[in-house]
Design a protein around this motif. Structure first.
Motif, PDB file in Angstrom:
ATOM      1  N   VAL A 259       0.842  -1.200   0.000  1.00 49.43           N
ATOM      2  CA  VAL A 259       0.000   0.000   0.000  1.00 49.43           C
ATOM      3  C   VAL A 259       0.879   1.252   0.000  1.00 49.43           C
ATOM      4  O   VAL A 259       0.596   2.222  -0.718  1.00 49.43           O
ATOM      5  CB  VAL A 259      -0.929   0.001   1.227  1.00 49.43           C
ATOM      6  N   SER A 260       1.946   1.246   0.768  1.00 46.36           N
ATOM      7  CA  SER A 260       2.825   2.415   0.847  1.00 46.36           C
ATOM      8  C   SER A 260       3.489   2.705  -0.496  1.00 46.36           C
ATOM      9  O   SER A 260       3.677   3.875  -0.863  1.00 46.36           O
ATOM     10  CB  SER A 260       3.885   2.217   1.927  1.00 46.36           C
TER      11      SER A 260
ATOM     12  N   VAL B 101      -4.695   3.185   0.076  1.00 45.48           N
ATOM     13  CA  VAL B 101      -3.746   3.825  -0.835  1.00 45.48           C
ATOM     14  C   VAL B 101      -3.934   5.343  -0.829  1.00 45.48           C
ATOM     15  O   VAL B 101      -2.961   6.102  -0.799  1.00 45.48           O
ATOM     16  CB  VAL B 101      -3.913   3.268  -2.266  1.00 45.48           C
ATOM     17  N   ALA B 102      -5.187   5.787  -0.837  1.00 47.72           N
ATOM     18  CA  ALA B 102      -5.472   7.230  -0.819  1.00 47.72           C
ATOM     19  C   ALA B 102      -4.977   7.858   0.478  1.00 47.72           C
ATOM     20  O   ALA B 102      -4.369   8.944   0.467  1.00 47.72           O
ATOM     21  CB  ALA B 102      -6.972   7.462  -0.989  1.00 47.72           C
TER      22      ALA B 102
ATOM     23  N   TYR C 140      -2.075  -1.668   6.974  1.00 48.15           N
ATOM     24  CA  TYR C 140      -0.843  -0.881   6.933  1.00 48.15           C
ATOM     25  C   TYR C 140      -0.877   0.192   5.848  1.00 48.15           C
ATOM     26  O   TYR C 140      -1.234  -0.081   4.700  1.00 48.15           O
ATOM     27  CB  TYR C 140       0.359  -1.790   6.693  1.00 48.15           C
ATOM     28  N   LEU C 141      -0.461   1.400   6.209  1.00 50.80           N
ATOM     29  CA  LEU C 141      -0.368   2.526   5.272  1.00 50.80           C
ATOM     30  C   LEU C 141       1.067   2.875   4.926  1.00 50.80           C
ATOM     31  O   LEU C 141       1.355   3.373   3.839  1.00 50.80           O
ATOM     32  CB  LEU C 141      -1.008   3.792   5.872  1.00 50.80           C
ATOM     33  N   HIS C 142       1.976   2.660   5.874  1.00 50.02           N
ATOM     34  CA  HIS C 142       3.322   3.196   5.770  1.00 50.02           C
ATOM     35  C   HIS C 142       4.362   2.088   5.739  1.00 50.02           C
ATOM     36  O   HIS C 142       4.168   1.008   6.313  1.00 50.02           O
ATOM     37  CB  HIS C 142       3.606   4.125   6.958  1.00 50.02           C
ATOM     38  N   GLU C 143       5.479   2.378   5.115  1.00 49.58           N
ATOM     39  CA  GLU C 143       6.536   1.380   4.956  1.00 49.58           C
ATOM     40  C   GLU C 143       7.057   0.890   6.296  1.00 49.58           C
ATOM     41  O   GLU C 143       7.319  -0.307   6.474  1.00 49.58           O
ATOM     42  CB  GLU C 143       7.681   1.971   4.131  1.00 49.58           C
ATOM     43  N   HIS C 144       7.215   1.784   7.273  1.00 50.23           N
ATOM     44  CA  HIS C 144       7.774   1.364   8.555  1.00 50.23           C
ATOM     45  C   HIS C 144       6.860   0.377   9.283  1.00 50.23           C
ATOM     46  O   HIS C 144       7.313  -0.385  10.132  1.00 50.23           O
ATOM     47  CB  HIS C 144       8.080   2.565   9.450  1.00 50.23           C
ATOM     48  N   GLN C 145       5.581   0.355   8.937  1.00 49.23           N
ATOM     49  CA  GLN C 145       4.656  -0.560   9.609  1.00 49.23           C
ATOM     50  C   GLN C 145       4.902  -2.006   9.196  1.00 49.23           C
ATOM     51  O   GLN C 145       4.792  -2.914  10.015  1.00 49.23           O
ATOM     52  CB  GLN C 145       3.213  -0.155   9.321  1.00 49.23           C
TER      53      GLN C 145
END
Length: 357
Positions: free
Chosen positions: A157-158, A193-194, A265-270
């Motif tokens: 998603v990120s 994604v949005a 999850y939205l973000h890469e670090h997650q």
């Protein structure tokens, strides 16, 4: 990785060989789809047919980056689509494709294993599905230009959020008229994604950041999708049992995008850090107003059936996510895919877009 003992016994060896054959076929599927090697369709027919487009969406969502980009057949790059064809993001191409361009852009993002075709449907007023798509109906009611995107839903998603920021920046620079504001509308994974794009645009100081003013999530698993969580937990248990290794390998073929849905999850670090403390999502960037639309098969919002079954794929608590800053609407008697076509959803969108503030 789970290792199978060198001498597991004839029964287990036979099962392992069978699973190996299945895995080989599954791994070969993306190339077969891309090349038309299956013999089910002539070269080029896959791109043109609706069934072929459904196959493309499934292959992208299921295999993600394991699907190599081959022209328009299995595109790994996010793209703007008009009449299901790619539109180049240069001034001349955009002016030709959108001769009546408006300053307000309403951008539609499909969900997992789908393409932009999922937003289009037959005109069936008797089933509560008037018109053929939300975009054209909104454009007839409020000054805006609807835009439909296609992306590889099997990627993280990120990653898709980052690509959406790049696409919007390019689009704003080449749009025929000055862009005044951008509304993002995502169904299911498309909502994640949005949201990811809105945060990344703000962090990067991207050109489109100040233009994204509203964000709509339809049946989006903000707190994760129960089905994917169950698969992830089952895989974790099976990894400890060497006889189940072939099944683990098969389950591990789930794409990165599908795995992101387990926790929303939205973000890469997650997904990269594995830190539970990273799970909390920040508030939306200043100036971005959010609408979360949830649905249930039941017409009673508070019934046990509604809470357990939800819209068949996403439960109402995850779709509404009461801990996040957003306006919320619940719609009863709808399933997950009705959220892309039903009149009640269109009316909800239209009323919300007309609200000031």
């Amino acid at each position: 990785m789970v290792l199978i003992p060198t001498s597991p016994g004839p029964g287990v060896d036979l099962v392992s060989r069978a699973f190996g054959a299945v895995l080989g076929a599954v791994r070969a599927l993306p190339d077969a789809v891309a090349s038309g090697a299956t013999g089910l369709w002539p070269p080029g027919a896959l791109v043109k047919s609706e069934v072929g487009q459904r196959v493309i969406g499934f292959a992208n969502g299921a295999f993600g980056d394991r699907v190599a980009p081959r022209g328009d057949t299995l595109p790994s790059a996010m793209s703007l689509r008009l009449d299901h064809r790619r539109v180049r993001l240069d001034p001349a191409s955009l002016a030709a494709a959108y001769p009546s361009a408006r300053g307000r852009l309403v951008v539609f993002l499909h969900g997992l294993v789908d393409t932009e075709r999922s937003w289009f449907h037959a005109d069936e007023p008797e089933k509560g599905c008037s018109g053929t798509d939300f975009g054209s109906r909104l454009a007839a009611a409020v000054p805006c230009t609807p835009l439909y995107l296609r992306y590889n839903s099997g990627r993280h998603v990120s990653d898709n959020g980052r690509e959406l920021v790049d696409l919007l920046d390019e689009l704003v620079g080449a749009w025929p008229v000055e862009v005044t504001d951008i509304v993002l509308v995502g169904h299911s994974m498309g909502g994640l994604v949005a949201r990811s794009a809105a945060h990344q645009a703000h962090e990067r100081g991207a050109r489109c950041s100040s233009l994204v003013t509203r964000l709509v999530c339809l049946g989006t698993p903000h707190a994760g999708a129960p089905l994917e969580r169950a698969v992830a937990r089952t895989t974790a248990v099976l990894e400890r049992l060497w006889p189940a290794a072939p099944l683990c390998w098969l389950l591990a073929l789930r794409s990165d995008g599908i795995k992101d849905l387990a926790e929303g999850y939205l973000h890469e670090h997650q997904w990269a850090g594995g830190d539970a403390e990273c799970r909390e999502d920040p508030a939306p960037p200043a100036g971005v107003r959010q609408l979360f639309v949830s649905a249930t098969l039941s017409r009673s919002e508070d019934s046990a059936f509604s809470r357990i079954i939800g819209d068949l794929l996403v439960d109402p608590v995850s779709a509404a996510h009461p801990e996040l800053d957003a306006d919320r609407r619940w719609l009863g008697g709808l399933n997950h895919f009705d959220l892309q076509r039903h009149d009640s959803v269109h009316e909800t969108l239209l009323a919300w877009l007309r609200e000031t503030g």
